[in-house]
Write a protein that holds these residues in place. Structure first.
Motif, PDB file in Angstrom:
ATOM      1  N   VAL A 265      27.990  84.560  21.971  1.00  0.00           N
ATOM      2  CA  VAL A 265      27.258  83.967  23.087  1.00  0.00           C
ATOM      3  C   VAL A 265      25.877  84.582  23.052  1.00  0.00           C
ATOM      4  O   VAL A 265      25.728  85.792  22.973  1.00  0.00           O
ATOM      5  CB  VAL A 265      27.937  84.273  24.438  1.00  0.00           C
ATOM      6  CG1 VAL A 265      27.109  83.681  25.563  1.00  0.00           C
ATOM      7  CG2 VAL A 265      29.338  83.719  24.478  1.00  0.00           C
ATOM      8  N   SER A 266      24.877  83.725  23.077  1.00  0.00           N
ATOM      9  CA  SER A 266      23.528  84.243  22.925  1.00  0.00           C
ATOM     10  C   SER A 266      22.624  83.611  23.973  1.00  0.00           C
ATOM     11  O   SER A 266      22.662  82.406  24.187  1.00  0.00           O
ATOM     12  CB  SER A 266      23.069  83.909  21.511  1.00  0.00           C
ATOM     13  OG  SER A 266      21.692  83.780  21.458  1.00  0.00           O
ATOM     14  N   GLY A 267      21.841  84.417  24.644  1.00  0.00           N
ATOM     15  CA  GLY A 267      20.868  83.875  25.576  1.00  0.00           C
ATOM     16  C   GLY A 267      19.576  83.555  24.846  1.00  0.00           C
ATOM     17  O   GLY A 267      19.274  84.149  23.813  1.00  0.00           O
TER      18      GLY A 267
ATOM     19  N   VAL B  19      23.705  79.908  24.286  1.00  0.00           N
ATOM     20  CA  VAL B  19      24.254  79.235  23.114  1.00  0.00           C
ATOM     21  C   VAL B  19      25.614  79.852  22.790  1.00  0.00           C
ATOM     22  O   VAL B  19      25.739  81.070  22.691  1.00  0.00           O
ATOM     23  CB  VAL B  19      23.306  79.386  21.910  1.00  0.00           C
ATOM     24  CG1 VAL B  19      23.837  78.612  20.726  1.00  0.00           C
ATOM     25  CG2 VAL B  19      21.923  78.914  22.262  1.00  0.00           C
TER      26      VAL B  19
ATOM     27  N   LYS C  73      25.052  74.343  23.353  1.00  0.00           N
ATOM     28  CA  LYS C  73      23.864  74.912  24.000  1.00  0.00           C
ATOM     29  C   LYS C  73      23.788  74.369  25.421  1.00  0.00           C
ATOM     30  O   LYS C  73      23.911  73.165  25.633  1.00  0.00           O
ATOM     31  CB  LYS C  73      22.619  74.507  23.203  1.00  0.00           C
ATOM     32  CG  LYS C  73      21.388  75.246  23.630  1.00  0.00           C
ATOM     33  CD  LYS C  73      20.190  74.754  22.860  1.00  0.00           C
ATOM     34  CE  LYS C  73      19.774  75.738  21.798  1.00  0.00           C
ATOM     35  NZ  LYS C  73      18.574  75.317  21.090  1.00  0.00           N
TER      36      LYS C  73
ATOM     37  N   GLU D 133      17.195  75.664  13.937  1.00  0.00           N
ATOM     38  CA  GLU D 133      18.021  76.838  14.164  1.00  0.00           C
ATOM     39  C   GLU D 133      19.182  76.878  13.182  1.00  0.00           C
ATOM     40  O   GLU D 133      19.613  75.839  12.680  1.00  0.00           O
ATOM     41  CB  GLU D 133      18.507  76.897  15.613  1.00  0.00           C
ATOM     42  CG  GLU D 133      19.052  75.607  16.161  1.00  0.00           C
ATOM     43  CD  GLU D 133      19.248  75.676  17.670  1.00  0.00           C
ATOM     44  OE1 GLU D 133      18.262  75.842  18.379  1.00  0.00           O
ATOM     45  OE2 GLU D 133      20.400  75.573  18.103  1.00  0.00           O
TER      46      GLU D 133
ATOM     47  N   TYR E  77      22.111  84.382  14.069  1.00  0.00           N
ATOM     48  CA  TYR E  77      21.679  83.105  14.636  1.00  0.00           C
ATOM     49  C   TYR E  77      20.179  83.189  14.826  1.00  0.00           C
ATOM     50  O   TYR E  77      19.686  84.047  15.549  1.00  0.00           O
ATOM     51  CB  TYR E  77      22.402  82.887  15.958  1.00  0.00           C
ATOM     52  CG  TYR E  77      21.935  81.696  16.765  1.00  0.00           C
ATOM     53  CD1 TYR E  77      21.847  80.433  16.186  1.00  0.00           C
ATOM     54  CD2 TYR E  77      21.613  81.816  18.105  1.00  0.00           C
ATOM     55  CE1 TYR E  77      21.434  79.351  16.927  1.00  0.00           C
ATOM     56  CE2 TYR E  77      21.199  80.728  18.854  1.00  0.00           C
ATOM     57  CZ  TYR E  77      21.117  79.506  18.260  1.00  0.00           C
ATOM     58  OH  TYR E  77      20.702  78.417  18.997  1.00  0.00           O
TER      59      TYR E  77
ATOM     60  N   ARG F 240      13.930  83.518  18.013  1.00  0.00           N
ATOM     61  CA  ARG F 240      15.044  84.259  18.574  1.00  0.00           C
ATOM     62  C   ARG F 240      15.944  84.660  17.424  1.00  0.00           C
ATOM     63  O   ARG F 240      16.275  83.848  16.559  1.00  0.00           O
ATOM     64  CB  ARG F 240      15.826  83.369  19.550  1.00  0.00           C
ATOM     65  CG  ARG F 240      17.159  83.940  20.035  1.00  0.00           C
ATOM     66  CD  ARG F 240      16.973  84.951  21.135  1.00  0.00           C
ATOM     67  NE  ARG F 240      18.240  85.333  21.738  1.00  0.00           N
ATOM     68  CZ  ARG F 240      18.754  86.574  21.663  1.00  0.00           C
ATOM     69  NH1 ARG F 240      18.129  87.508  20.990  1.00  0.00           N
ATOM     70  NH2 ARG F 240      19.881  86.868  22.263  1.00  0.00           N
TER      71      ARG F 240
ATOM     72  N   LYS G 154      19.672  86.413  16.999  1.00  0.00           N
ATOM     73  CA  LYS G 154      20.838  86.983  17.664  1.00  0.00           C
ATOM     74  C   LYS G 154      21.784  87.470  16.591  1.00  0.00           C
ATOM     75  O   LYS G 154      22.121  86.719  15.681  1.00  0.00           O
ATOM     76  CB  LYS G 154      21.525  85.932  18.544  1.00  0.00           C
ATOM     77  CG  LYS G 154      22.854  86.384  19.154  1.00  0.00           C
ATOM     78  CD  LYS G 154      22.640  87.437  20.204  1.00  0.00           C
ATOM     79  CE  LYS G 154      23.853  87.876  20.973  1.00  0.00           C
ATOM     80  NZ  LYS G 154      25.048  88.262  20.349  1.00  0.00           N
TER      81      LYS G 154
END
Lengths: 238, 417
Positions: free
Chosen positions: A63-65, A116, A131, B349, B364, B375, B377
């Motif tokens: 889980v990614s912000g 996500v 998302k 992405e 990610y 970004r 991750k």
């Protein structure tokens, strides 16, 4: 639309059939299957994806912000040259302010904060990305998926800690990675990389004290966006 | 009669069995654990935010520092994600080199785990044995990259340079005799591949030694059998991966199920546990070392036969050679651009996952078309494992916490990021 392997095309069809309107395909996912989902549909869709026989997404991998505040913005404008040339410096005034409209890009984000989810099915050996954009930029709230996947526990705590996104229904939403008593959400794009406070041991007071940072923020390499025709799918051979 | 209450105990962060900086707040009923609350973040460096402030290539070195006992595997996840965004594939030789070093890294990681885990629960000899073999593998790292740990060897589009023709040798020193020196340099006379081959010929015997010490050892079994049992259903719910998932009996390995690099063409087996306890996870990892040994052997054989480029010739993303740069204007420009601004990655992405020694290491990346990732991750394999700590140790004795931490193969560099 991106090209998918046969297996993923079938999965995409099944998702279109079962989730229908609720899932909108993401077009920027390099040969991976990704869907944007509305916050109100999140729990329902996730339960369906876990329990339905064709999907069986039994694992939540990540889980990614994401904070889309400065998405698509350069720190250094080079698109128009002048007769005097241009400075190599970072244009400081370019940093967006909270609440400002996000820059226009090819895959325009639908809000400031997104979460996500990366799902994996060990049974069928396929992956999926979900998302979800938070509706309120000021007070981002989403439903917690902890009842669907136990793994969400720490992942959601992390996103809450770093981005300040609140998960409704999480039993123990505490900070996870930052210091005890930390103020702010450090991964937001308007939080400075060098932080706000620094700490040291004060021998007179006999304890650790926090003070405003004394160092200056520096950008060694400015962020630059260049349009590169080589990556245009229409122009690529084969 | 006074009522006996639970008491709270603090474990770590400065405890040798805490594997770094784990702080556990344990609620105890006598010696039995009622609740464990891990406090993490003491090693949090905001790697992801740092990576978002730098051109793509400049963050490869940060990846080494995530899980600092399996360095190249971390790089691999990050580099694969960039390659996915750029839509490039490295040359075959680079793929073999990466596969070989991934497996060397797996052995490195498992040796570190075995040594530390053994030390934690009372098998001190293991630590010394494991570090003896680790030394040789560290030398392989040093031979290709110049550093023993933080290699920064993988690059988008291949690896930094080809395998060296000569293995560095020990120098004469007043502290060692001529005879010793000759013995130490015996397997260093040839190329790196010769050195690796001499290691893999010797290594299965070493694993046999470890097993003689531990596998049927009564004390070892008392400390690990039926400790920290996780059912396959729970393991999936909790997001386990790697040996933790396989130890619980789930047949899942990315190298087989979603092959990357050249794993498809190689012959190896996936060990799977039955009971999901610390002992099964130990057996799985021991067998993985043997299988890694097999994979390295196949890679060495292939690499001997097939010379070729190890990095793409696209100088937008890989640097030109020094020689080209010295007399070619365009190469000089490419070199300058690459090392100052870097390259812009098309908007989009990607999530790339590899079978890291500890589990699934995922990366990610969201790119907005700039020379820096928007970004990053990192999906650290140890993160969900440690999150399950409470569930795994509740009802066990205090001493078993150490066995469970050890069997989870915790490294704080990747959990805190």
């Amino acid at each position: 639309m991106v090209e998918l392997t046969a297996k993923y095309s079938l999965l995409a069809e099944a998702i279109a059939e079962q989730l229908g309107e609720r899932a909108r395909a993401l077009e920027n996912s390099n040969r991976e299957l990704g869907y944007a989902i509305k916050p109100e549909d999140l729990l329902e869709c996730c339960s369906l994806l876990r329990d339905s026989e064709i999907f069986t997404f039994d694992m939540l991998m990540d889980v990614s912000g994401v904070d889309y505040l400065s998405y698509g913005r350069s720190e250094w404008e080079t698109s128009s040259a002048t007769s005097t040339g241009f400075s190599r410096g970072v244009s400081r005034g370019n940093a967006p302010e909270a609440g400002e409209r996000i820059a226009e890009t090819k895959y325009e984000p639908a809000g400031r904060f997104a979460v996500v989810y990366h799902l994996l099915s060990v049974t069928h050996n396929h992956r999926l990305r979900l998302k979800v954009f938070c509706e309120d930029d000021q007070r981002p709230i989403l439903d917690s998926v902890i009842d669907i996947w136990s793994a969400a526990d720490w992942y959601e705590r992390e996103v809450f800690d770093l981005y300040g996104i609140v998960f409704r229904g999480h039993p123990d939403l505490r900070r996870l990675l930052t210091d005890y008593g930390f103020i702010g959400h450090p991964f937001r794009k308007d939080f400075p990389l060098i932080g706000n406070v620094e700490m040291r041991y004060d021998s007179e007071k006999g304890r650790v004290v926090y003070e405003p940072v004394s160092i200056e923020a520096r950008t060694l390499v400015p962020k630059t966006i260049r349009s590169d025709n080589r990556y245009e799918p229409d122009l690529k051979d084969g | 009669m006074p009522e006996i209450q639970n008491f709270t105990m603090n474990f770590g962060p400065q405890h040798p069995a805490a594997h770094g900086v784990l702080r556990l707040v344990l609620e105890m009923d006598g010696e039995v654990i009622q609740r464990a609350d891990p406090h993490i973040g003491l090693l949090h460096r905001a790697t992801e935010k740092l990576a978002e402030s730098k051109p793509f290539n400049q963050s490869i070195g940060y990846m080494d520092r995530l899980d600092y006992v399996s360095m190249m595997c971390n790089e691999h996840g990050y580099v694969l994600a960039i390659e996915k965004l750029l839509g490039v594939t490295p040359p075959v030789r680079a793929k073999y080199i990466r596969t070989m070093f991934d497996e060397i890294t797996r052995i490195l990681n498992h040796l570190m785990w075995l040594g530390a885990h053994g030390l934690d629960i009372g098998a001190m000899t293991m630590f010394l044995y494991c570090f003896r073999e680790r030394e040789d593998l560290m030398d392989c790292y040093e031979a290709v990259s110049g550093t023993r740990m933080h290699a920064t060897y993988y690059r988008p589009g291949g690896v930094f340079r080809d395998l060296p023709e000569r293995m560095p040798k020990y120098q004469a020193s007043p502290h060692r005799t001529q005879k010793n020196l000759k013995k130490m340099n015996e397997n260093r006379s040839g190329t790196l591949l010769d050195f690796i081959e001499s290691f893999i010929d010797r290594f299965p015997g070493c694993v046999d030694d470890y097993e003689t010490l531990l596998t049927d050892n009564r004390i070892w079994k008392q400390r690990t059998v039926n400790i920290g049992v996780v059912s396959p259903e729970r393991a999936k719910q909790l997001g386990f991966s790697g040996p933790m998932l396989r130890g619980s009996g789930v047949v899942w390995d990315l190298r087989k199920m979603q092959p990357y690099e050249v794993y498809e063409t190689l012959d190896f087996d996936i060990p799977v546990g039955v009971n999901g306890d610390c002992y099964d996870r130990y057996l799985v990892r021991i067998e993985e070392m043997r299988q890694s040994n097999r994979i390295i052997k196949q890679c060495v054989d292939w690499l001997r036969e097939n010379p070729g480029p190890v990095v793409l010739d696209d100088h937008k993303i890989t640097p030109p050679t020094r020689i080209e740069m010295k007399d070619d204007m365009e190469s000089l420009i490419h070199h300058f651009k690459l090392f100052t601004e870097g390259y812009c990655v098309p908007e989009g992405e990607a999530y790339a996952a590899i079978e890291h020694p500890k589990g699934e290491f995922g990366c990610y990346i969201i790119s907005d078309g700039a020379n820096k990732p928007y970004r990053v991750k990192i999906r650290a394999p140890g993160f969900p494992h440690l999150a399950a700590m409470n569930e795994m140790v509740t009802g066990h004795m205090l001493a078993d916490v150490v066995a469970v931490i050890g069997s989870q193969d915790i490294v704080f560099g990747e959990i805190d990021r």
